[in-house]
Each structure stands twice: as structure tokens, then as C-alpha cells.
Design a protein around this motif. Structure first.
Motif, short mmCIF file in Angstrom:
data_model
loop_
_atom_site.label_atom_id
_atom_site.label_comp_id
_atom_site.label_asym_id
_atom_site.label_seq_id
_atom_site.Cartn_x
_atom_site.Cartn_y
_atom_site.Cartn_z
N ARG A 108 0.83 -1.20 0.00
CA ARG A 108 0.00 0.00 0.00
C ARG A 108 0.87 1.26 0.00
NH1 ARG A 108 -2.77 3.11 3.59
NH2 ARG A 108 -1.91 2.06 5.41
N THR A 109 1.83 1.29 0.93
CA THR A 109 2.60 2.51 1.08
C THR A 109 3.57 2.72 -0.06
OG1 THR A 109 4.14 1.28 2.47
CG2 THR A 109 2.43 2.53 3.57
N THR A 110 4.15 1.64 -0.59
CA THR A 110 5.04 1.82 -1.73
C THR A 110 4.23 2.28 -2.93
OG1 THR A 110 4.87 -0.52 -2.15
CG2 THR A 110 6.85 0.25 -1.03
N GLU A 112 1.63 4.14 -2.79
CA GLU A 112 1.40 5.56 -2.53
C GLU A 112 2.58 6.41 -2.96
OE1 GLU A 112 -1.40 5.53 1.47
OE2 GLU A 112 0.37 6.80 1.35
N ARG A 113 3.75 5.98 -2.49
CA ARG A 113 4.93 6.77 -2.77
C ARG A 113 5.24 6.79 -4.27
NH1 ARG A 113 9.50 5.07 -1.16
NH2 ARG A 113 8.81 3.03 -0.53
N ARG A 116 3.06 9.13 -5.89
CA ARG A 116 3.43 10.48 -5.50
C ARG A 116 4.73 10.93 -6.17
NH1 ARG A 116 5.93 11.45 -0.71
NH2 ARG A 116 5.29 9.41 0.01
N ARG A 122 12.17 3.32 -5.96
CA ARG A 122 12.45 1.93 -6.36
C ARG A 122 11.21 1.05 -6.36
NH1 ARG A 122 15.11 -0.36 -0.98
NH2 ARG A 122 13.68 0.63 0.43
#
Lengths: 136, 136
Positions: A108-110, A112-113, A116, A122
Motif C-alpha cells: 500500500r505505502t510503496t 502511494e509513494r 506520489r 524503487r
DNA sequence: CGAAATGGTAACCTATTGGTTACCTGTTCG
DNA sequence: CGAACAGGTAACCAATAGGTTACCATTTCG
């Protein structure tokens, strides 16, 4: 009998798998596993010594249930053998629940990044688990 | 001999832990483990049958190395017994390297999100991964 | 070449395992 | 009460595990 020796017997592994689906009595286990009732009784005693199983008395019956926490030494050994150089090999280790949580979290967070940062973060190599062919 | 039976013996577990630190010869293993050389040889043969160990010939010596991939059935059994309802027991599983990576990744990215969402939290350089005292 | 080193295998022995049958205790219920 | 059921334990037995010593094959090297 320690937990490793307890897991060494295929009949006992089958019994444990059966108990993983819920508590059972000796007669039930004996009925479905092609072994005499005293045989089951003996296996259950060994599993009890290893802490893998607990008996609960209910009238004239005895309900055996799995004690998965006793698998800890196995998890630790596997961790020690699988990742000798890096992480831990000592102390508790991760449970599957935690693993699933980490996995989700990272995806989820990767994601997001990545969205963004537009590719600066990576991208692909995240949770693609492989590492058996390590250093060499 | 299957992998479970192979792991049942404490001497074999010690040998595996030793091999986890790098390849070794029979004489080396015999020297440090208070067992005769043929004894080690027999154990290594069993471990080889289980796929847990591989021998590499180099002259008159034979270098044994750990084959951690053979632990798969153990991981699967543990997963099946630990989390019959939730996570996996399917597919390769995570290695410690991956675990460490996930841990770092989650801490870093969640820190980022926290910083982004709430304003001032800890800076992202928290690389001190630990996760020992959870789960139970 | 021939001695030393590495290591696998065979033969052997004892302890343990895993299974059985027989028997006993405790519990339920017609 | 007493028969039937659940289950633990004892006695016994065959097979296996784990260890040893002795021996053999291969490779290295003075």
C-alpha cells in the motif's frame, strides 16, 4: 519428548493437522487414522509432553486441542537456518499474521509513494520473495 | 529420511546450525561436535537424503553446505498449524532477508506518511529494526 | 613411490519407537 | 444397579536409530 521429535512421526503430524481444525476425542482420532485407540493415546501423550496438545476433561470424554504456541522452537530453528547472516535467528520471530500485515502495508505505502514520486521510489523489487540463492 | 525426521535429532540440528555459518568438511564437524567421524558421515547422509545438505567435491575433501530450501515442508506445516484460518501455508514463504526489508520499508514509509499526514514526527532514519517483543 | 589425510561403508550393539492386545478406572444412562 | 462407552496404562514385540570400531578407496604430497 521435544517438539522436533514429536513432529518427526507422520501419524502425529496427521493428528496435529486434524486438531488444527478443532478439538477432538481419542476415539474420533482413532477412527479416522487407521491406528488403534491406545496407539492414539500414546501419540497424544507424547504430543502433550511436547506441549503441542492440551487435554480438556468433559465428563467421561477428553477433548484434545492443539497448542500452536509450542511450535516456537521450530520457527526459531527455521529462521536461524534460513537467514544466518542478517536478521535475527534469536528470539520469537514473526507470525503469519504479522507477515500478512507487513506485506499489505508495504504494498500500500510503496504504491502511494510511487504514485506520489512518479518512479523515483524503487518500484518493483518489493515483496517479491526469493533469496535462497544468496551471496555465493 | 524426510526433513521432519532429519530435524528430530539434536546432533543433526547442531550440524545444520554449524553449516548455516558456512560450508564445512566432515572432519571439521566431527572435531567440534563430540561425535566420531563416521557418526557425522551417517548424519550427513541422512541430511542429504532429506535434501537439507549438499556435498561439493574438492579434491579429496568434500564440502557440505546447507540447503535451506528443503525446509519448505516444515514452514508449510507450521503455517498450517499456526494459522489454519488466516494467512498462508501456500507458496514459498518469506526469508529473513525479506523480513528485514519489509520491516525497514514499513517503518520508513509509515514514518513518511505520519510526517506527511500529521506534520512533525520522527525523521525517516529509524533504521533500528526490531520486532522481537510482539506477537507472543 | 608410499605415507598421510579425507571420508564413505560394513558389521555390530544397545536403546528407543511405534504398534499391538489385555486390563483397569471412571462416567453415563436405560 | 449394571451395561456400555471413553480412555489411560502395562506388558510385550519387531523394527529402527544412533553410536561405535574396523576396513576400504581416493587424493595429496614429501
Amino acid at each position: 519428548m521435544d517438539v522436533f521429535a514429536a513432529l518427526a512421526d507422520p501419524v502425529r503430524r496427521q493428528l496435529l493437522l486434524r486438531l488444527a481444525t478443532g478439538p477432538a476425542r481419542v476415539v474420533d482420532l482413532a477412527a479416522t487414522h487407521d491406528i488403534s485407540r491406545p496407539g492414539v493415546s500414546k501419540h497424544l501423550r507424547l504430543l502433550g509432553e511436547a506441549g503441542l496438545v492440551r487435554a480438556e476433561r468433559r465428563g467421561r470424554e477428553r477433548h484434545y486441542r492443539l497448542e500452536a504456541a509450542a511450535l516456537q522452537p521450530v520457527v526459531e530453528l527455521v529462521a536461524a537456518l534460513r537467514g544466518p547472516g542478517q536478521a535475527g535467528s534469536r528470539s520469537p520471530r514473526f507470525t503469519d499474521q504479522v507477515l500478512a500485515g507487513l506485506d499489505l502495508e508495504v504494498r500500500r505505502t510503496t504504491a502511494e509513494r510511487t504514485t506520489r514520486d512518479r518512479g523515483a521510489a524503487r518500484p518493483g523489487r518489493d515483496t517479491h520473495h526469493r533469496a535462497e540463492e544468496d551471496s555465493a
